[in-house]
Enzyme design. Structure first.
Site, mmCIF file in Angstrom:
data_model
loop_
_atom_site.group_PDB
_atom_site.id
_atom_site.type_symbol
_atom_site.label_atom_id
_atom_site.label_comp_id
_atom_site.label_asym_id
_atom_site.label_seq_id
_atom_site.Cartn_x
_atom_site.Cartn_y
_atom_site.Cartn_z
ATOM 1 N N ARG A 40 30.847 42.780 50.288
ATOM 2 C CA ARG A 40 30.623 42.766 51.738
ATOM 3 C C ARG A 40 29.406 43.612 52.118
ATOM 4 O O ARG A 40 28.769 43.370 53.144
ATOM 5 C CB ARG A 40 31.897 43.219 52.468
ATOM 6 C CG ARG A 40 32.299 44.623 52.196
ATOM 7 C CD ARG A 40 33.743 44.902 52.550
ATOM 8 N NE ARG A 40 34.679 44.335 51.578
ATOM 9 C CZ ARG A 40 36.004 44.415 51.664
ATOM 10 N NH1 ARG A 40 36.570 45.031 52.691
ATOM 11 N NH2 ARG A 40 36.773 43.890 50.737
ATOM 12 N N LYS A 97 37.344 49.196 37.944
ATOM 13 C CA LYS A 97 38.416 48.218 37.762
ATOM 14 C C LYS A 97 39.141 48.488 36.452
ATOM 15 O O LYS A 97 38.493 48.831 35.461
ATOM 16 C CB LYS A 97 37.820 46.800 37.681
ATOM 17 C CG LYS A 97 37.340 46.232 38.995
ATOM 18 C CD LYS A 97 36.821 44.809 38.811
ATOM 19 C CE LYS A 97 36.239 44.244 40.089
ATOM 20 N NZ LYS A 97 37.239 44.016 41.149
HETATM 21 N N1 BES Z 1 34.650 40.791 43.028
HETATM 22 C C1 BES Z 1 35.847 41.294 43.589
HETATM 23 C C2 BES Z 1 36.801 40.206 44.076
HETATM 24 C C3 BES Z 1 37.330 39.223 43.061
HETATM 25 C C4 BES Z 1 38.627 39.356 42.596
HETATM 26 C C5 BES Z 1 36.566 38.157 42.630
HETATM 27 C C6 BES Z 1 39.125 38.452 41.687
HETATM 28 C C7 BES Z 1 37.065 37.246 41.724
HETATM 29 C C8 BES Z 1 38.356 37.378 41.262
HETATM 30 C C9 BES Z 1 35.544 42.218 44.758
HETATM 31 O O1 BES Z 1 34.318 42.864 44.745
HETATM 32 C C10 BES Z 1 36.592 43.265 44.765
HETATM 33 O O2 BES Z 1 36.657 43.993 43.823
HETATM 34 N N2 BES Z 1 37.398 43.310 45.808
HETATM 35 C C11 BES Z 1 38.447 44.245 45.915
HETATM 36 C C12 BES Z 1 38.455 44.751 47.338
HETATM 37 C C13 BES Z 1 39.283 45.995 47.533
HETATM 38 C C14 BES Z 1 38.636 47.167 46.855
HETATM 39 C C15 BES Z 1 39.397 46.249 49.011
HETATM 40 C C16 BES Z 1 39.752 43.536 45.600
HETATM 41 O O3 BES Z 1 39.897 42.365 45.914
HETATM 42 O O4 BES Z 1 40.614 44.165 44.987
HETATM 43 ZN ZN ZN Z 2 34.341 44.717 43.623
#
Ligand code: BES
Ligand code: ZN
Ligand code: ZN
Length: 479
Positions: free
Chosen positions: A331, A256
């Site tokens: 997931r 990230k």
């Molecule tokens: N933990 C994140 C989602 C999240 C985003 C939680 C903002 C709290 C606040 C999750 O694991 C994630 O990173 N999801 C990605 C999915 C993508 C890679 C398909 C996302 O939402 O960008």
């Molecule tokens: Zn994630």
């Protein structure tokens, strides 16, 4: 806080909170004041709206301050304004550095007001160097309520929400899968729940390969936590709650960017909701419903042995997944936990997860995305949410999008394209569920707040604890 039932005539001096409606009669005659507080307040523009306050210093008994707090209209009250008013009252008391307050009654809303007081009094100061003069919150509440009012329910509920907030607020160097499991064990011990914790060896042995894949790049090895509540008498419903417990989400090799990684210790918000609900249910001990609380927990980190794109793993439920993005880790651990939950004989299965940024894009920060294959379950969850002041909005499981998570190399891949990201995440989970009553709650928005909230401070919110508890209580009351 300590509560005591009192009569107004017994109080010599007090900081007294009185609830004021914006419509209909507010009768202040029982305050026995030697001035007309209603007219005075109205003259100064106080209308009893939510968030409005009017403060007077009373000179006759009880001396001290009388603070009118607006609860709005009947329709505001139906939407939980009494809970918010309780929070506001505590915030005012804190500003006045009052350790004792008195509160008037509000027929039918006493429960909500106490919940609000407890939620408003929450502060997380574990990491602050102690200042001897620091104000440590309100300690005593004199209730001008009928002595028969039950006050244990809101205390238990708020205690569980505040516990969930603590779990989220703990720094990720202190809260990791092993310490989360230890906290769950404490809940089980004090609440008399069955408790099984799978460590990395057992997870490996039993084939929880998706939980292991996500967690193996971290020094903190993954855990699977399983608490069970069994009611004393007959069991008419068996429910499973599964909560995402990613104690920190760096994104893994699909790392990230800095700003998005900040606050990713909140990525165990689903597990906090599930363990908070376990704590409340253990104390309330509802009849008829057996509840399984299941938390897959891992830290998504980077190391030479971390999982990576194109890796393929077989999940505990028997299907294979090709990794296309290591940041779509929630997931994966949920898939293993959902498969495990179904072995426990649950008829209704609800998972909660800070799963996708896409859910926050769709619904904003205050609303949970609710996905389900069962209309009746949706209605029950929304009813429980309304009673808890928590907003759940149904989202579609659009069938046409399901093929977007197909891959030629495995049974599925762990991400779809950008559009509909919250839906493809839900469809991924659905592929691991064989029950007719399943719901997925994407709480990525409301689990954590970056600024003060109507019900609590910045940080973990404890969102969905109350909804889960009231959902179980709803089932319990049926025969
Ligand atoms: N933990 C994140 C989602 C999240 C985003 C939680 C903002 C709290 C606040 C999750 O694991 C994630 O990173 N999801 C990605 C999915 C993508 C890679 C398909 C996302 O939402 O960008
Ligand atoms: Zn994630
Ligand atoms: Zn995550």
């Amino acid at each position: 806080m300590q509560y005591k039932f009192s009569q107004l005539s017994e109080l010599d001096s007090a900081i007294l909170f009185v609830w004021a409606r914006s419509e209909g009669e507010n009768d202040y005659s029982n305050l026995n004041l030697d001035f007309d507080i209603a007219t005075l307040a109205a003259e100064e523009g106080f209308k009893g709206k939510i968030g409005q306050e009017y403060v007077v210093r009373a000179l006759s008994k009880p001396t001290g301050k009388i603070i009118l707090v607006g609860v709005g209209t009947d329709s505001d009250l139906k939407k939980g304004s009494a809970r918010k008013a309780g929070v506001l009252a505590i915030r005012s008391a804190k500003k006045l550095r009052a350790t004792t307050i008195a509160i008037s009654t509000l027929d039918g809303f006493e429960d909500e007001i106490i919940e609000g007081l407890e939620l408003g009094n929450y502060h997380f100061d574990k990491y602050l160097t102690k200042d001897e003069d620091a104000f440590d919150g309100v300690k005593n509440v004199e209730l001008l309520f009928a002595k028969t009012t039950a006050i244990d329910h809101p205390q238990i509920m708020a205690g569980a929400i505040n516990y969930a907030r603590d779990l989220v607020n703990l720094a990720p160097n202190d809260l990791y899968p092993e310490s989360l499991a230890a906290s769950a064990q404490e809940v089980a011990k004090f609440g008399n729940l069955e408790c099984k914790i799978f460590d990395e060896k057992e997870l490996e042995e039993k084939g929880f390969n998706l939980i292991m894949a996500v967690g193996k790049g971290s020094i903190h090895q993954p855990r699977l936590i399983h608490l069970t509540y069994k009611p004393q008498g007959p069991v008419t419903h068996v429910v499973g709650f599964v909560g995402k417990g990613v104690t920190f989400d760096t994104g893994g090799y699909n790392i990230k960017p800095g700003a998005s990684m900040m606050n990713m210790h909140c990525d165990m918000g689903g597990s906090a909701a599930v363990l908070g609900a376990a704590k409340a249910i253990a104390e309330l001990r509802p009849d008829n419903v057996e509840v399984h609380f299941i938390v897959p927990s891992a830290e998504n980190a980077i190391a030479n042995n971390a999982f990576k794109p194109n890796d393929i793993f077989r999940g505990y439920g028997g299907k294979t997944v090709e990794i296309h993005n290591t940041d779509a880790e929630g997931r994966l651990i949920l898939a293993d936990a959902l498969a495990y939950a179904q072995e426990q004989g649950v008829e209704t299965l609800i998972d909660l997860a800070t799963l996708t940024g896409a859910a926050v894009v769709a619904l904003g920060e205050y609303t949970t995305g609710l996905f389900s294959n069962d209309d009746d379950l949706v209605a029950r969850l929304q009813y429980a949410g309304d009673a808890s002041g928590e907003d759940l909005w149904r989202m579609p499981l659009t069938e046409r999008l399901d093929e977007l998570i197909d891959t030629p190399f495995a049974d599925m891949k762990n991400v779809g394209p950008r559009w509909g990201g919250a839906i493809t995440a839900a469809l991924f989970l659905k592929r691991w569920v064989n029950l007719d009553a399943w719901a997925h709650l994407d709480i990525a928005g409301p689990a954590f707040t970056e600024s003060e909230d109507p019900l609590g401070p910045k940080g973990g919110t404890g969102h969905c604890v109350a909804t889960l508890v009231r959902f179980v209580e709803g089932l319990s009351k049926e025969d």
